[in-house]
Scaffold this active site. Structure first.
Site, PDB file in Angstrom:
ATOM      1  N   VAL A  75      41.234 -11.888   9.941  1.00  0.00           N
ATOM      2  CA  VAL A  75      40.626 -13.052   9.798  1.00  0.00           C
ATOM      3  C   VAL A  75      41.184 -14.089  10.507  1.00  0.00           C
ATOM      4  O   VAL A  75      40.845 -15.312  10.802  1.00  0.00           O
ATOM      5  CB  VAL A  75      40.277 -13.827   8.245  1.00  0.00           C
ATOM      6  CG1 VAL A  75      39.208 -12.700   7.788  1.00  0.00           C
ATOM      7  CG2 VAL A  75      41.348 -13.865   7.635  1.00  0.00           C
ATOM      8  N   TYR A 166      51.080 -22.181   0.090  1.00  0.00           N
ATOM      9  CA  TYR A 166      49.848 -21.588  -0.161  1.00  0.00           C
ATOM     10  C   TYR A 166      48.923 -23.021  -0.825  1.00  0.00           C
ATOM     11  O   TYR A 166      47.768 -22.866  -0.552  1.00  0.00           O
ATOM     12  CB  TYR A 166      50.066 -20.878  -1.446  1.00  0.00           C
ATOM     13  CG  TYR A 166      48.797 -20.190  -2.175  1.00  0.00           C
ATOM     14  CD1 TYR A 166      48.104 -19.207  -1.594  1.00  0.00           C
ATOM     15  CD2 TYR A 166      48.641 -20.617  -3.478  1.00  0.00           C
ATOM     16  CE1 TYR A 166      47.115 -18.535  -2.048  1.00  0.00           C
ATOM     17  CE2 TYR A 166      47.387 -19.983  -4.199  1.00  0.00           C
ATOM     18  CZ  TYR A 166      46.554 -19.096  -3.437  1.00  0.00           C
ATOM     19  OH  TYR A 166      45.588 -18.375  -4.120  1.00  0.00           O
ATOM     20  N   LYS A 170      45.447 -24.086   0.686  1.00  0.00           N
ATOM     21  CA  LYS A 170      44.233 -24.016  -0.143  1.00  0.00           C
ATOM     22  C   LYS A 170      43.333 -25.574  -0.292  1.00  0.00           C
ATOM     23  O   LYS A 170      42.282 -25.580  -0.714  1.00  0.00           O
ATOM     24  CB  LYS A 170      44.663 -23.633  -1.642  1.00  0.00           C
ATOM     25  CG  LYS A 170      44.993 -22.135  -1.642  1.00  0.00           C
ATOM     26  CD  LYS A 170      43.596 -21.146  -1.053  1.00  0.00           C
ATOM     27  CE  LYS A 170      43.667 -19.839  -1.477  1.00  0.00           C
ATOM     28  NZ  LYS A 170      42.480 -19.101  -0.625  1.00  0.00           N
ATOM     29  N   ALA A 198      41.884 -15.169 -11.563  1.00  0.00           N
ATOM     30  CA  ALA A 198      41.628 -13.930 -11.831  1.00  0.00           C
ATOM     31  C   ALA A 198      42.714 -12.755 -11.736  1.00  0.00           C
ATOM     32  O   ALA A 198      43.727 -13.274 -11.034  1.00  0.00           O
ATOM     33  CB  ALA A 198      40.524 -13.648 -10.806  1.00  0.00           C
TER      34      ALA A 198
END
Length: 307
Positions: A75, A166, A170, A198
């Protein structure tokens, strides 16, 4: 309540070879969408890669009668993303949904973090959300329809030790969302963010077995599909995990007019600090439509009215 369906819709889900992406892709397909399963097949830190994971998810979808194709593009690669978009259009002629889910981790305390650590994480999470969305944007505009989800994190919204790279990435996707919700409005392009908690390969070695069981990735997916349905909101951050859902928002205090000219000093601001930072007056900081700083201007207008 009527069943939420995606018949006739074409969806691209990045990072869909496992974890959250796989669950999103499977449920979209079960509900009628044709799905592109994008996954580079790399390790958690972004190294390596193969198409086996993406192809396995395609087989799962085909087994219950759904339609899907695998794509192994990175990506973060312009040419690879272009191939993904071109292949999707050649196969199905439209792109209705993008769920930007691909991600890697390069966790280190800030003093030990290298330039490569931040470059790679930004490339996959931020650039890797921008490129597919940008490549499909004009297609969605021509269709006068698009539904997009970017994946943020509590690290981006609130911080976490060892994840400066990160967290920057984000929160970056939230900034992108806040602008695209404005630019896409006239063409019925809606964009939202999910903040998932998750059990995936990204978290499997930092959670107990009991937590991993409670935080199954499929417990996030029902919320995500509500962000890409026809009647979806736009500009929303949905926190999701363990079957529970909440909305996160950027807020601002009501604000206080301190003064202008000679009256506006460092000390004058300090004297009003408790009022400036009074969390009891918080409200959404921005309206959709780009009316920035409304609370500040309201405070100035209020002071002027008092005269």
């Amino acid at each position: 309540m009527s069943e939420i369906r995606f018949d006739g819709r074409v969806a691209i889900v990045t990072g869909a070879g496992g974890g959250l992406g796989r669950c999103h892709a499977l449920e979209l397909a079960r509900r009628g969408a044709k799905v592109v399963i994008n996954d580079l097949g790399g390790s958690r830190d972004g190294s390596g890669g193969n198409s086996a994971a993406a192809e396995a998810v395609v087989k799962e979808i085909e087994a219950f009668g759904g339609e899907a194709i695998a794509n192994g593009s990175s990506v973060s690669d312009v040419d690879g993303v272009k191939r993904m978009i071109d292949d999707t259009m050649a196969k199905w002629g439209r792109i209705d949904i993008i769920i930007a889910n691909a991600g890697i981790l390069r966790d280190r305390s800030f003093s030990k973090m290298s330039v490569e650590d931040i470059d790679l994480v930004l490339a996959v999470h931020l650039r890797g959300s921008f490129l597919p969305i940008h490549a499909a944007w004009d297609i969605m505009k021509a269709q006068n329809y698009g539904r997009i989800v970017v994946t943020t994190s509590s690290t981006g919204l609130y911080g976490n030790f060892g994840q400066a790279n990160y967290g920057a990435a984000k929160l970056g996707v939230v900034g992108m969302m806040n602008t695209l919700k404005i630019e896409g409005a006239k063409n019925d392009i809606k964009i939202n963010a999910v903040c998932p908690i998750a059990a995936t390969r990204m978290t499997e070695d930092i959670m107990s077995e009991q937590m991993l069981e409670a935080l199954k990735p499929e417990y996030v997916t029902p919320g995500v599909l509500n962000l890409v349905k026809e009647e979806a909101p736009t500009g929303m951050i949905l926190s999701a995990g363990a079957g529970a859902f909440s909305m996160a928002r950027i807020v601002e205090t009501a604000g206080v007019f301190v003064g202008q000219g000679e009256a506006l000093t460092v000390e004058a601001v300090a004297a009003k600090w408790d009022q400036i930072t009074d969390v009891n007056t918080t409200r959404p900081a921005f309206k959709s439509g780009g009316e920035h700083g409304q609370n500040i201007f309201a405070a100035v207008a209020g002071a002027a009215a008092k005269g």
